[in-house]
Structures are given as C-alpha cells and as structure tokens.
Design a protein around this motif. Structure first.
Motif, mmCIF file in Angstrom:
data_model
loop_
_atom_site.group_PDB
_atom_site.id
_atom_site.type_symbol
_atom_site.label_atom_id
_atom_site.label_comp_id
_atom_site.label_asym_id
_atom_site.label_seq_id
_atom_site.Cartn_x
_atom_site.Cartn_y
_atom_site.Cartn_z
ATOM 1 N N GLY A 145 0.795 -1.218 0.000
ATOM 2 C CA GLY A 145 0.000 0.000 0.000
ATOM 3 C C GLY A 145 0.825 1.263 0.000
ATOM 4 O O GLY A 145 0.388 2.308 -0.449
ATOM 5 N N ASP A 146 2.075 1.198 0.516
ATOM 6 C CA ASP A 146 2.940 2.381 0.535
ATOM 7 C C ASP A 146 4.392 1.944 0.581
ATOM 8 O O ASP A 146 4.709 0.751 0.525
ATOM 9 N N HIS A 147 5.316 2.921 0.698
ATOM 10 C CA HIS A 147 6.740 2.630 0.661
ATOM 11 C C HIS A 147 7.220 1.851 1.879
ATOM 12 O O HIS A 147 8.309 1.277 1.871
ATOM 13 N N LYS A 148 6.431 1.803 2.943
ATOM 14 C CA LYS A 148 6.796 1.064 4.146
ATOM 15 C C LYS A 148 6.451 -0.423 4.039
ATOM 16 O O LYS A 148 6.760 -1.203 4.930
ATOM 17 N N GLY A 149 5.792 -0.777 2.968
ATOM 18 C CA GLY A 149 5.458 -2.182 2.760
ATOM 19 C C GLY A 149 4.161 -2.616 3.399
ATOM 20 O O GLY A 149 3.871 -3.814 3.482
ATOM 21 N N ASN A 150 3.364 -1.676 3.884
ATOM 22 C CA ASN A 150 2.076 -2.022 4.494
ATOM 23 C C ASN A 150 1.068 -2.451 3.439
ATOM 24 O O ASN A 150 1.064 -1.948 2.324
ATOM 25 N N ILE A 151 0.220 -3.399 3.829
ATOM 26 C CA ILE A 151 -0.874 -3.815 2.945
ATOM 27 C C ILE A 151 -2.022 -2.837 3.143
ATOM 28 O O ILE A 151 -2.469 -2.597 4.270
ATOM 29 N N LYS A 152 -2.486 -2.268 2.058
ATOM 30 C CA LYS A 152 -3.482 -1.209 2.156
ATOM 31 C C LYS A 152 -4.655 -1.488 1.222
ATOM 32 O O LYS A 152 -4.477 -1.896 0.080
ATOM 33 N N LEU A 153 -5.855 -1.273 1.734
ATOM 34 C CA LEU A 153 -7.051 -1.385 0.900
ATOM 35 C C LEU A 153 -7.305 -0.034 0.245
ATOM 36 O O LEU A 153 -7.648 0.930 0.902
ATOM 37 N N SER A 154 -7.101 0.020 -1.047
ATOM 38 C CA SER A 154 -7.286 1.288 -1.761
ATOM 39 C C SER A 154 -8.516 1.250 -2.651
ATOM 40 O O SER A 154 -8.598 1.961 -3.645
ATOM 41 N N HIS A 155 -9.459 0.393 -2.294
ATOM 42 C CA HIS A 155 -10.676 0.229 -3.088
ATOM 43 C C HIS A 155 -11.893 0.628 -2.262
ATOM 44 O O HIS A 155 -11.860 0.564 -1.024
ATOM 45 N N PRO A 156 -12.953 1.030 -2.915
ATOM 46 C CA PRO A 156 -14.147 1.484 -2.195
ATOM 47 C C PRO A 156 -14.697 0.429 -1.241
ATOM 48 O O PRO A 156 -14.737 -0.757 -1.573
ATOM 49 N N VAL A 157 -15.105 0.887 -0.072
ATOM 50 C CA VAL A 157 -15.646 -0.022 0.942
ATOM 51 C C VAL A 157 -16.874 -0.755 0.406
ATOM 52 O O VAL A 157 -17.051 -1.953 0.648
ATOM 53 N N LYS A 158 -17.729 -0.032 -0.341
ATOM 54 C CA LYS A 158 -18.931 -0.673 -0.892
ATOM 55 C C LYS A 158 -18.560 -1.842 -1.796
ATOM 56 O O LYS A 158 -19.208 -2.890 -1.774
ATOM 57 N N GLY A 159 -17.533 -1.647 -2.609
ATOM 58 C CA GLY A 159 -17.091 -2.727 -3.494
ATOM 59 C C GLY A 159 -16.611 -3.930 -2.721
ATOM 60 O O GLY A 159 -16.917 -5.080 -3.070
ATOM 61 N N ILE A 160 -15.862 -3.689 -1.639
ATOM 62 C CA ILE A 160 -15.374 -4.769 -0.785
ATOM 63 C C ILE A 160 -16.551 -5.523 -0.167
ATOM 64 O O ILE A 160 -16.586 -6.751 -0.141
ATOM 65 N N LEU A 161 -17.532 -4.771 0.351
ATOM 66 C CA LEU A 161 -18.699 -5.396 0.979
ATOM 67 C C LEU A 161 -19.533 -6.179 -0.033
ATOM 68 O O LEU A 161 -20.044 -7.262 0.269
ATOM 69 N N PHE A 162 -19.659 -5.643 -1.246
ATOM 70 C CA PHE A 162 -20.379 -6.372 -2.293
ATOM 71 C C PHE A 162 -19.689 -7.707 -2.582
ATOM 72 O O PHE A 162 -20.351 -8.738 -2.770
ATOM 73 N N ALA A 163 -18.363 -7.693 -2.624
ATOM 74 C CA ALA A 163 -17.621 -8.925 -2.904
ATOM 75 C C ALA A 163 -17.813 -9.952 -1.785
ATOM 76 O O ALA A 163 -17.984 -11.153 -2.047
#
Length: 298
Positions: A145-163
């Motif tokens: 998700g960034d230069h620190k190597g963190n995993i980041k959700l960069s997608h809309p919450v609604k899309g995640i919930l739909f999935a």
C-alpha cells in the motif's frame, strides 16, 4: 486409486470462471451489473435447455422431485440473485481480480457451514491444502500500500462489501445445492437454479422498474458478444461443473480448488492485455498449484 472426479470438475470450474470473470467485468461496465445478471441467465437457460434436450431428451427438468426443486430453487435465489448480484456489482466497482481474491474466503466459510449443516468433516491434510492455496492466491493479488510495505485497501468499501456478499451467497448456494441435488443430473440441477434465478431477478426488475436497462443493453453489440462468452463459461458450463464437483467431493475442498481463479486470470491478462507477470505473481501461482496438488495427492 481414489476417484478425483469432484476435484477435477472443480479445477475446470476455476478455468471457466477465469474466463467468465474477465468477460463479465468488461460487459458489466458497459451495460450495468443488473442487466448483465438477467441477460446471462436467459442465455444460460437456452444453452442448458438445448444441452439437456440432446443429452437427456428433456428440454426442461420436469423429472426432478418436489424436494429437488425446492432446495435447488432456494440455491438459485441465494446463489444467482443474491450472491451474483453482489459479486458483479463488485466487478464493476473494484474489478474482477480484487473481487475474486475476496471470493477466496468461500472455502473456509463453506467448510465451516458444511460441518454444521451437512455434518461433513475435513481432514487435516485437506485443511493444510486449503490454507496453502489461499495463501498463494493472497500473494498473487495483494500488493503493497505504501513505501513502508504495508498492505493497504485502496478500493471502495462498498465494493469490498459487495464482494463479501457474493462470497456468502456462493457459499450458501453451494451448500443448498449439495443438500438438494443428491445424485440428480448436474446440468439439469443448474437449469433449475437458473430458472429460479430468472424469476428472482424478474421480481427485482419489476419492483425497481429497470426493464428498460435490458433493452438498452442489446444496443451494445460488443458488450453482448463478450457477455455471451461469459454466459457459456459461467452459468452454463462453469456452474454445472461446480455442482459436479460438490456432488463428488467435500464442498470445502471443491470451493478451495475453485478459488484459484484469481491466479488463472493471469494468463488471460497476459494474452489479452499484454501484461507482464512479476516474480511475486509467479511465486504465488506456484504456491497455489502446490496447495491444490496437496489436496489431490494426500
């Protein structure tokens, strides 16, 4: 030697769903997920009717018992109407690759629900294989998700919930199918699910007054061609093979093998979009294959 009919059917299901996920993502962005759902079910209804007429001499599944109709009908409503409506909306909002990663939550959900509803146990080796497979899928799909190597959700919450809604719908649909199908023909069983799915969507379209979107969809010629490909490999061949899979093996094992779809999408991305595969994706794909192989061999 053990019979791996269910596992092999699940593997071919994953291949079919790789094709259909790519097709439906494109078509859904052109015509909308709601119109996409009912059109592809109408197409599947025709394909299945012709196929069962040729192979069984019956154009409709009139030989099914009332119990079979009830359970498979419920499976069609839960899996096609609820589950796929959520999933295809997720395709439009966050793309097929991230959506299919979230669908990897289906195997553990299926295994747990199968234990409580069907009383089906999973062996330690099957659980290990499931874990390895899901880990491989995560490696392929998740990115930094960034230069620190963190995993980041960069997608809309609604899309995640739909999935996640799609994952839950598919899980319950598989279990209801397993419960109601017994030794009934898998393609005829899919036909019942498709019929009830169409009826369910017809109610949704009538209430929402969205029939006009279906008429407009047919003007999108290229989208309709791609949708047809998705309908053939999705609700016709793919879903039927998924029923063959759960008919011959534990639903948790079957859904794990089906969950390699995000990995199998990679070759299609290379062939169609000319994408370059990274070392991380190659390692993830290898790990996923190891996990599936573990389920087969142990």
């Amino acid at each position: 030697m053990e019979n791996y009919t269910g596992e092999i059917a699940a593997l071919f299901t994953a291949i079919c769903w790789s094709i259909t996920a790519t097709s439906f993502e494109y078509a859904g962005k052109k015509i909308g997920s709601l119109a996409l759902n009912i059109i592809r079910l109408f197409m599947a209804f025709i394909f299945l009717g012709l196929f069962t007429w040729i192979t069984r001499g019956l154009i409709l599944p009139v030989d099914a018992s009332l119990d079979t109709w009830i359970w498979l009908g419920l499976s069609g409503v839960v899996g096609f109407v609820m589950g796929d409506l959520f999933l295809f909306e997720a395709f439009v909002r966050i793309g097929s690759r991230i959506s299919m990663l979230i669908m990897a939550s289906v195997p553990p959900i299926t295994a747990v629900l199968s234990f409580f509803i069907l009383g089906e146990w999973m062996s330690v080796s099957q659980i290990i294989g499931m874990t390895i497979t899901i880990l491989g899928i995560a490696i392929v799909i998740l990115v930094k998700g960034d230069h620190k190597g963190n995993i980041k959700l960069s997608h809309p919450v609604k899309g995640i919930l739909f999935a996640f809604g799609g994952a839950l719908g598919q899980t319950l649909g598989l279990i209801l199918s397993k419960f109601g199908m017994a030794d009934y023909n898998a393609f005829a069983a899919t036909h019942i699910r498709v019929i009830t799915g169409i009826l369910g969507f017809a109610i949704v379209f009538t209430v929402k007054k969205r029939w006009g979107s279906v008429a407009r969809a047919f003007r999108q010629r290229k989208a309709m061609m791609v949708l047809t490909i998705g309908a053939i490999f999705g609700p016709f061949i793919g879903v039927s093979l998924s029923l063959v899979a759960i008919q011959h093996t534990n639903p948790g094992v079957a859904s794990t093998i089906m969950a390699i779809t995000p990995v199998l999408i990679i070759p299609f991305s290379i062939a169609v979009h000319k994408e370059k595969i990274t070392l991380k994706e190659a390692l993830g794909a290898l790990l996923t294959v190891v996990g599936v192989g573990y389920i087969f061999m142990v």
